[in-house]
Design a protein around this motif. Structure first.
Motif, mmCIF file in Angstrom:
data_model
loop_
_atom_site.group_PDB
_atom_site.id
_atom_site.type_symbol
_atom_site.label_atom_id
_atom_site.label_comp_id
_atom_site.label_asym_id
_atom_site.label_seq_id
_atom_site.Cartn_x
_atom_site.Cartn_y
_atom_site.Cartn_z
ATOM 1 N N LEU A 118 -2.952 0.024 -17.151
ATOM 2 C CA LEU A 118 -4.389 -0.096 -17.380
ATOM 3 C C LEU A 118 -4.712 -1.031 -18.544
ATOM 4 C CD1 LEU A 118 -5.459 3.599 -16.782
ATOM 5 C CD2 LEU A 118 -5.921 1.631 -15.309
ATOM 6 N N ALA A 119 -3.903 -1.012 -19.581
ATOM 7 C CA ALA A 119 -4.133 -1.916 -20.707
ATOM 8 C C ALA A 119 -3.968 -3.368 -20.267
ATOM 9 C CB ALA A 119 -3.182 -1.590 -21.853
ATOM 10 N N ASN A 150 -9.314 -6.263 0.750
ATOM 11 C CA ASN A 150 -8.732 -5.682 1.965
ATOM 12 C C ASN A 150 -7.691 -6.607 2.587
ATOM 13 O OD1 ASN A 150 -10.208 -3.334 1.823
ATOM 14 N ND2 ASN A 150 -11.678 -3.913 3.405
ATOM 15 N N THR A 151 -7.956 -7.896 2.564
ATOM 16 C CA THR A 151 -7.027 -8.869 3.129
ATOM 17 C C THR A 151 -5.709 -8.866 2.354
ATOM 18 O OG1 THR A 151 -8.873 -10.212 3.939
ATOM 19 C CG2 THR A 151 -6.727 -11.313 3.727
ATOM 20 N N VAL A 152 -5.796 -8.846 1.025
ATOM 21 C CA VAL A 152 -4.577 -8.811 0.212
ATOM 22 C C VAL A 152 -3.828 -7.501 0.452
ATOM 23 C CG1 VAL A 152 -3.651 -8.747 -2.145
ATOM 24 C CG2 VAL A 152 -5.458 -10.380 -1.546
ATOM 25 N N GLN A 153 -4.539 -6.400 0.500
ATOM 26 C CA GLN A 153 -3.881 -5.104 0.709
ATOM 27 C C GLN A 153 -3.230 -5.022 2.076
ATOM 28 O OE1 GLN A 153 -7.245 -2.579 -0.256
ATOM 29 N NE2 GLN A 153 -6.470 -2.243 -2.317
ATOM 30 N N ARG A 154 -3.774 -5.684 3.057
ATOM 31 C CA ARG A 154 -3.217 -5.675 4.413
ATOM 32 C C ARG A 154 -1.958 -6.541 4.529
ATOM 33 N NH1 ARG A 154 -4.977 -4.374 9.970
ATOM 34 N NH2 ARG A 154 -3.361 -5.343 11.223
ATOM 35 N N PHE A 155 -2.001 -7.741 3.901
ATOM 36 C CA PHE A 155 -0.924 -8.716 4.094
ATOM 37 C C PHE A 155 -0.019 -8.888 2.874
ATOM 38 C CE2 PHE A 155 -4.303 -9.918 7.075
ATOM 39 C CZ PHE A 155 -3.590 -9.884 8.256
ATOM 40 N N LEU A 156 -0.404 -8.304 1.736
ATOM 41 C CA LEU A 156 0.346 -8.439 0.482
ATOM 42 C C LEU A 156 0.542 -9.903 0.103
ATOM 43 C CD1 LEU A 156 3.010 -5.628 0.993
ATOM 44 C CD2 LEU A 156 0.744 -5.465 -0.089
ATOM 45 N N ARG A 157 -0.460 -10.696 0.401
ATOM 46 C CA ARG A 157 -0.506 -12.135 0.095
ATOM 47 C C ARG A 157 -1.891 -12.432 -0.454
ATOM 48 N NH1 ARG A 157 1.688 -15.678 3.603
ATOM 49 N NH2 ARG A 157 1.510 -17.128 1.851
ATOM 50 N N ILE A 171 -5.454 -1.046 -9.326
ATOM 51 C CA ILE A 171 -4.052 -0.650 -9.403
ATOM 52 C C ILE A 171 -3.899 0.545 -8.475
ATOM 53 C CG2 ILE A 171 -2.183 0.223 -10.848
ATOM 54 C CD1 ILE A 171 -3.594 -0.994 -13.274
ATOM 55 N N ASN A 172 -3.056 0.412 -7.478
ATOM 56 C CA ASN A 172 -2.820 1.483 -6.505
ATOM 57 C C ASN A 172 -4.125 2.087 -5.990
ATOM 58 O OD1 ASN A 172 0.008 1.247 -6.669
ATOM 59 N ND2 ASN A 172 0.022 2.487 -8.518
ATOM 60 N N GLY A 173 -5.078 1.228 -5.695
ATOM 61 C CA GLY A 173 -6.347 1.662 -5.132
ATOM 62 C C GLY A 173 -7.386 2.096 -6.148
ATOM 63 N N MET A 174 -6.993 2.290 -7.399
ATOM 64 C CA MET A 174 -7.934 2.727 -8.433
ATOM 65 C C MET A 174 -8.549 1.516 -9.119
ATOM 66 S SD MET A 174 -7.262 5.026 -11.840
ATOM 67 C CE MET A 174 -6.524 3.717 -12.800
ATOM 68 N N ASN A 200 7.885 -7.005 -10.930
ATOM 69 C CA ASN A 200 9.292 -7.239 -10.595
ATOM 70 C C ASN A 200 10.014 -5.913 -10.384
ATOM 71 O OD1 ASN A 200 9.213 -10.091 -10.796
ATOM 72 N ND2 ASN A 200 9.308 -9.927 -13.023
ATOM 73 N N GLY A 201 10.797 -5.832 -9.315
ATOM 74 C CA GLY A 201 11.550 -4.633 -9.007
ATOM 75 C C GLY A 201 10.743 -3.525 -8.366
ATOM 76 N N VAL A 202 9.422 -3.727 -8.241
ATOM 77 C CA VAL A 202 8.552 -2.691 -7.660
ATOM 78 C C VAL A 202 7.839 -3.230 -6.423
ATOM 79 C CG1 VAL A 202 6.564 -1.168 -8.063
ATOM 80 C CG2 VAL A 202 8.209 -1.600 -9.903
ATOM 81 N N GLY A 203 7.154 -4.370 -6.565
ATOM 82 C CA GLY A 203 6.383 -4.953 -5.478
ATOM 83 C C GLY A 203 4.919 -5.020 -5.826
ATOM 84 N N CYS A 204 4.092 -5.081 -4.812
ATOM 85 C CA CYS A 204 2.647 -5.208 -4.998
ATOM 86 C C CYS A 204 2.072 -3.850 -5.389
ATOM 87 C CB CYS A 204 1.991 -5.718 -3.723
ATOM 88 S SG CYS A 204 0.219 -5.984 -3.882
ATOM 89 N N ILE A 205 1.441 -3.798 -6.562
ATOM 90 C CA ILE A 205 0.859 -2.534 -7.049
ATOM 91 C C ILE A 205 -0.662 -2.619 -7.196
ATOM 92 C CG2 ILE A 205 2.963 -1.795 -8.195
ATOM 93 C CD1 ILE A 205 0.161 -2.966 -10.355
ATOM 94 N N GLY A 206 -1.221 -3.789 -6.901
ATOM 95 C CA GLY A 206 -2.660 -3.916 -7.068
ATOM 96 C C GLY A 206 -3.159 -5.281 -6.640
ATOM 97 N N VAL A 207 -4.443 -5.499 -6.944
ATOM 98 C CA VAL A 207 -5.113 -6.734 -6.549
ATOM 99 C C VAL A 207 -6.103 -7.127 -7.638
ATOM 100 C CG1 VAL A 207 -6.562 -7.869 -4.815
ATOM 101 C CG2 VAL A 207 -5.008 -6.039 -4.111
ATOM 102 N N ILE A 208 -6.134 -8.410 -7.964
ATOM 103 C CA ILE A 208 -7.203 -8.969 -8.788
ATOM 104 C C ILE A 208 -8.064 -9.819 -7.870
ATOM 105 C CG2 ILE A 208 -5.635 -10.808 -9.574
ATOM 106 C CD1 ILE A 208 -7.506 -11.086 -12.046
#
Length: 163
Positions: free
Chosen positions: A24-25, A77-84, A51-54, A123-131
């Motif tokens: 969050l910071a 929604n587009t980013v969350q669907r395709f992770l791009r 972050i994770n939908g929040m 890194n090591g986790v993947g997509c955790i959010g969207v800006i």
């Protein structure tokens, strides 16, 4: 610049713009950076970080319109669907001369393949959010997000920016 060059450059941005950790910071710092850039340049836009939908950050610049929130929703929604990034999806669809609805049956009321939304990867986790930003022409929305991510990561924005 050819669309293929843009597709390649955006893929490179997606490969490079990754965090070792994101909380969050960090969301606040990144969002404040986008807001500062926007304020200095007189942009009229809205900024959203999830972050994770929040919702972790939201700001609207003076004179922003309520419609920006709907664009944010659709691009996110587009980013969350395709992770791009939403711009990458839009460029690829344009190159293939198709649309989200034609290719995947996705309604335009819920999805937008327009620049301005970018995956937040750890890194090591993947997509955790969207800006996501909305309010500028789509290429400028995308470039602003890339600039802020590069600055937040201490990377050279000039080497990543779309022409």
């Amino acid at each position: 610049m050819a669309i293929e060059d843009d597709i390649s450059r955006v893929a490179e941005q997606e490969r490079v713009l990754r965090f070792d950790g994101f909380d969050l910071a960090r969301a606040w710092s990144l969002g404040a950076r986008v807001r500062q850039f926007s304020q200095e340049r007189g942009h009229v836009l809205a900024i959203d970080i999830r972050i994770n939908g929040m919702q972790a950050f939201y700001a609207a610049m003076p004179e922003a319109r309520p419609d920006f929130e709907h664009w944010i929703y659709r691009k996110r929604n587009t980013v969350q669907r395709f992770l791009r990034s939403s711009y990458a999806i839009g460029l690829e669809l344009k190159a293939a001369q198709t649309t989200l609805e034609e290719k995947w049956g996705l309604p335009t009321a819920e999805y937008a393949a327009h620049g301005g939304a970018f995956p937040i990867r750890v890194n090591g986790v993947g997509c955790i959010g969207v800006i996501t930003v909305s309010g500028l022409p789509q290429r400028e929305d995308h470039n602003l997000v890339v600039e802020a991510l590069a600055a937040e990561l201490g990377l050279d924005h000039a080497s990543l920016r779309l022409a």
